[in-house]
Design a protein around this motif. Structure first.
Motif, PDB file in Angstrom:
ATOM      1  N   LEU A  10       0.781  -1.148  -0.060  1.00  0.00           N
ATOM      2  CA  LEU A  10      -0.092  -0.136   0.032  1.00  0.00           C
ATOM      3  C   LEU A  10       1.026   1.142   0.011  1.00  0.00           C
ATOM      4  CD1 LEU A  10      -3.093  -0.958   2.295  1.00  0.00           C
ATOM      5  CD2 LEU A  10      -3.017  -0.744   0.195  1.00  0.00           C
ATOM      6  N   THR A  11       2.014   1.078   0.678  1.00  0.00           N
ATOM      7  CA  THR A  11       3.080   2.341   0.541  1.00  0.00           C
ATOM      8  C   THR A  11       3.578   2.570  -0.632  1.00  0.00           C
ATOM      9  OG1 THR A  11       3.361   1.892   2.999  1.00  0.00           O
ATOM     10  CG2 THR A  11       5.049   3.381   1.851  1.00  0.00           C
ATOM     11  N   ILE A  12       3.743   1.670  -1.339  1.00  0.00           N
ATOM     12  CA  ILE A  12       4.632   1.645  -2.632  1.00  0.00           C
ATOM     13  C   ILE A  12       3.424   2.168  -3.639  1.00  0.00           C
ATOM     14  CG2 ILE A  12       5.416   0.263  -4.666  1.00  0.00           C
ATOM     15  CD1 ILE A  12       7.050  -1.283  -2.429  1.00  0.00           C
ATOM     16  N   ILE A  13       2.161   1.740  -3.670  1.00  0.00           N
ATOM     17  CA  ILE A  13       1.153   2.037  -4.533  1.00  0.00           C
ATOM     18  C   ILE A  13       0.859   3.546  -4.295  1.00  0.00           C
ATOM     19  CG2 ILE A  13      -1.306   1.551  -5.042  1.00  0.00           C
ATOM     20  CD1 ILE A  13      -0.880  -1.465  -4.482  1.00  0.00           C
ATOM     21  N   GLY A  14       0.687   3.828  -2.858  1.00  0.00           N
ATOM     22  CA  GLY A  14       0.420   5.277  -2.496  1.00  0.00           C
ATOM     23  C   GLY A  14       1.290   6.137  -3.231  1.00  0.00           C
ATOM     24  N   GLY A  15       2.688   5.624  -3.068  1.00  0.00           N
ATOM     25  CA  GLY A  15       3.794   6.684  -3.429  1.00  0.00           C
ATOM     26  C   GLY A  15       3.711   6.789  -5.105  1.00  0.00           C
ATOM     27  N   VAL A  16       3.353   5.620  -5.817  1.00  0.00           N
ATOM     28  CA  VAL A  16       3.312   5.849  -7.337  1.00  0.00           C
ATOM     29  C   VAL A  16       2.027   6.594  -7.514  1.00  0.00           C
ATOM     30  CG1 VAL A  16       2.583   4.357  -9.231  1.00  0.00           C
ATOM     31  CG2 VAL A  16       4.282   3.523  -7.628  1.00  0.00           C
ATOM     32  N   VAL A  17       0.989   6.517  -6.994  1.00  0.00           N
ATOM     33  CA  VAL A  17      -0.150   7.411  -7.293  1.00  0.00           C
ATOM     34  C   VAL A  17       0.114   8.885  -6.917  1.00  0.00           C
ATOM     35  CG1 VAL A  17      -2.382   8.007  -6.557  1.00  0.00           C
ATOM     36  CG2 VAL A  17      -1.765   5.510  -6.932  1.00  0.00           C
ATOM     37  N   VAL A  18       0.486   8.905  -5.786  1.00  0.00           N
ATOM     38  CA  VAL A  18       1.212  10.713  -5.483  1.00  0.00           C
ATOM     39  C   VAL A  18       2.154  11.069  -6.598  1.00  0.00           C
ATOM     40  CG1 VAL A  18       2.381  12.036  -4.079  1.00  0.00           C
ATOM     41  CG2 VAL A  18       0.723  10.391  -3.318  1.00  0.00           C
ATOM     42  N   PHE A  19       3.111  10.505  -7.186  1.00  0.00           N
ATOM     43  CA  PHE A  19       4.112  10.689  -8.073  1.00  0.00           C
ATOM     44  C   PHE A  19       3.458  10.796  -9.042  1.00  0.00           C
ATOM     45  CE2 PHE A  19       7.184   9.559 -11.363  1.00  0.00           C
ATOM     46  CZ  PHE A  19       7.982  10.545 -11.142  1.00  0.00           C
ATOM     47  N   SER A  20       2.529   9.981  -9.683  1.00  0.00           N
ATOM     48  CA  SER A  20       1.668  10.006 -11.089  1.00  0.00           C
ATOM     49  C   SER A  20       0.770  11.489 -10.931  1.00  0.00           C
ATOM     50  CB  SER A  20       1.154   8.880 -11.087  1.00  0.00           C
ATOM     51  OG  SER A  20       1.855   7.681 -11.425  1.00  0.00           O
ATOM     52  N   LEU A  21       0.340  11.762  -9.953  1.00  0.00           N
ATOM     53  CA  LEU A  21      -0.550  12.792  -9.774  1.00  0.00           C
ATOM     54  C   LEU A  21       0.248  14.143  -9.750  1.00  0.00           C
ATOM     55  CD1 LEU A  21      -3.228  11.864  -7.443  1.00  0.00           C
ATOM     56  CD2 LEU A  21      -3.540  12.179  -9.709  1.00  0.00           C
ATOM     57  N   SER A  22       1.435  14.146  -9.210  1.00  0.00           N
ATOM     58  CA  SER A  22       2.162  15.192  -9.280  1.00  0.00           C
ATOM     59  C   SER A  22       2.972  15.638 -10.661  1.00  0.00           C
ATOM     60  CB  SER A  22       3.428  15.224  -8.223  1.00  0.00           C
ATOM     61  OG  SER A  22       4.214  14.010  -8.735  1.00  0.00           O
ATOM     62  N   GLN A  23       3.231  14.690 -11.454  1.00  0.00           N
ATOM     63  CA  GLN A  23       3.696  14.572 -12.703  1.00  0.00           C
ATOM     64  C   GLN A  23       2.491  15.137 -13.693  1.00  0.00           C
ATOM     65  OE1 GLN A  23       7.024  14.128 -14.039  1.00  0.00           O
ATOM     66  NE2 GLN A  23       7.227  14.376 -11.872  1.00  0.00           N
ATOM     67  N   ILE A  24       1.364  14.920 -13.403  1.00  0.00           N
ATOM     68  CA  ILE A  24       0.210  15.277 -14.342  1.00  0.00           C
ATOM     69  C   ILE A  24      -0.154  16.742 -14.058  1.00  0.00           C
ATOM     70  CG2 ILE A  24      -2.231  15.232 -14.591  1.00  0.00           C
ATOM     71  CD1 ILE A  24      -2.154  12.027 -14.101  1.00  0.00           C
ATOM     72  N   VAL A  25      -0.128  17.353 -12.761  1.00  0.00           N
ATOM     73  CA  VAL A  25       0.023  18.674 -12.406  1.00  0.00           C
ATOM     74  C   VAL A  25       1.073  19.436 -12.964  1.00  0.00           C
ATOM     75  CG1 VAL A  25      -0.045  20.123 -10.392  1.00  0.00           C
ATOM     76  CG2 VAL A  25      -1.412  18.242 -10.287  1.00  0.00           C
ATOM     77  N   GLN A  26       2.252  18.627 -12.815  1.00  0.00           N
ATOM     78  CA  GLN A  26       3.469  19.568 -13.469  1.00  0.00           C
ATOM     79  C   GLN A  26       3.276  19.886 -14.875  1.00  0.00           C
ATOM     80  OE1 GLN A  26       7.482  18.051 -12.342  1.00  0.00           O
ATOM     81  NE2 GLN A  26       8.203  19.410 -13.724  1.00  0.00           N
ATOM     82  N   LYS A  27       2.927  18.671 -15.562  1.00  0.00           N
ATOM     83  CA  LYS A  27       3.196  18.894 -17.090  1.00  0.00           C
ATOM     84  C   LYS A  27       1.922  19.505 -17.653  1.00  0.00           C
ATOM     85  CE  LYS A  27       6.561  16.161 -17.708  1.00  0.00           C
ATOM     86  NZ  LYS A  27       7.989  16.713 -18.170  1.00  0.00           N
ATOM     87  N   PHE A  28       0.805  19.481 -17.187  1.00  0.00           N
ATOM     88  CA  PHE A  28      -0.362  19.920 -17.736  1.00  0.00           C
ATOM     89  C   PHE A  28      -0.754  21.381 -17.165  1.00  0.00           C
ATOM     90  CE2 PHE A  28      -1.187  15.499 -18.684  1.00  0.00           C
ATOM     91  CZ  PHE A  28      -1.187  15.614 -20.032  1.00  0.00           C
ATOM     92  N   LEU A  29      -0.292  21.645 -15.938  1.00  0.00           N
ATOM     93  CA  LEU A  29      -0.587  22.905 -15.427  1.00  0.00           C
ATOM     94  C   LEU A  29       0.459  23.789 -15.035  1.00  0.00           C
ATOM     95  CD1 LEU A  29      -3.257  21.823 -12.531  1.00  0.00           C
ATOM     96  CD2 LEU A  29      -3.505  22.784 -15.078  1.00  0.00           C
ATOM     97  N   ILE A  30       1.343  23.509 -14.297  1.00  0.00           N
ATOM     98  CA  ILE A  30       2.590  24.368 -13.960  1.00  0.00           C
ATOM     99  C   ILE A  30       3.530  24.781 -15.336  1.00  0.00           C
ATOM    100  CG2 ILE A  30       4.816  24.339 -12.584  1.00  0.00           C
ATOM    101  CD1 ILE A  30       3.316  22.801 -10.452  1.00  0.00           C
ATOM    102  N   GLU A  31       3.925  23.614 -16.163  1.00  0.00           N
ATOM    103  CA  GLU A  31       4.900  23.751 -17.328  1.00  0.00           C
ATOM    104  C   GLU A  31       4.309  24.721 -18.265  1.00  0.00           C
ATOM    105  OE1 GLU A  31       6.649  20.176 -18.903  1.00  0.00           O
ATOM    106  OE2 GLU A  31       7.749  19.835 -16.909  1.00  0.00           O
ATOM    107  N   PRO A  32       3.044  24.644 -18.491  1.00  0.00           N
ATOM    108  CA  PRO A  32       2.387  25.869 -19.540  1.00  0.00           C
ATOM    109  C   PRO A  32       2.512  27.176 -19.242  1.00  0.00           C
ATOM    110  CG  PRO A  32       1.022  23.585 -19.670  1.00  0.00           C
ATOM    111  CD  PRO A  32       2.042  23.789 -18.144  1.00  0.00           C
TER     112      PRO A  32
END
Length: 161
Positions: A10-32
């Motif tokens: 669960l810790t690994i899955i949670g870490g992967v989910v948090v990392f994935s969400l942060s990458q989505i926010v970065q690529k689609f919101l922050i970088e533009p």
């Protein structure tokens, strides 16, 4: 033993989910938004760098005038393009991380007019257009009402006695 494996999984899955969400926010919101800010910086640089060419239309080497006209039009195109690439633009506009969309459209019009007037325009009008572009695009750096309110609430100090 199985509780430890479940907790680890669960810790690994949670870490992967948090990392994935942060990458989505970065690529689609922050970088533009960051890309648009870089383009605005390039526009300010270009307006200063090519000031002698648009302020004195038709004077100078044809290659230099062509370079200035092309670059200024490229700035207008990139500003328009980066503005359209920002998702939830109204949100970033509201919190003052992006200029107002009306200001962007007006700045693009002025940049294109400067580009078209490099060869046979009026230098004073071109300079006024350049000043207007700078004014329109720097307005986003002013603090929003929310930032001013929270700034006063968070950093207000009592006067020394």
């Amino acid at each position: 033993m199985s509780d430890a494996l479940l907790t680890s999984a669960l810790t690994i899955i949670g870490g992967v989910v948090v990392f994935s969400l942060s990458q989505i926010v970065q690529k689609f919101l922050i970088e533009p938004v960051h890309e648009q800010a870089k383009v605005i910086g390039e526009i300010f640089f270009g307006l200063v760098y090519y000031g002698d060419r648009y302020a004195n239309p038709g004077v100078g080497k044809p290659e230099a005038m062509a370079e200035a006209a092309d670059d200024i039009r490229r700035y207008a195109s990139r500003l328009e393009g980066t503005s359209h690439a920002i998702r939830w633009y109204k949100l970033f506009e509201f919190i003052r991380l992006a200029p107002d969309s009306k200001d962007v459209k007006e700045a693009v019009r002025h940049l294109i007019r400067i580009s078209n007037s490099i060869y046979t325009g009026k230098g004073r009008e071109n300079s006024e257009d350049a000043d207007r572009v700078k004014s329109l695009l720097s307005a986003s750096t002013k603090k929003s009402r929310i930032a001013r309110k929270w700034g006063r609430l968070l950093f207000w100090r009592r006067p020394a006695r």
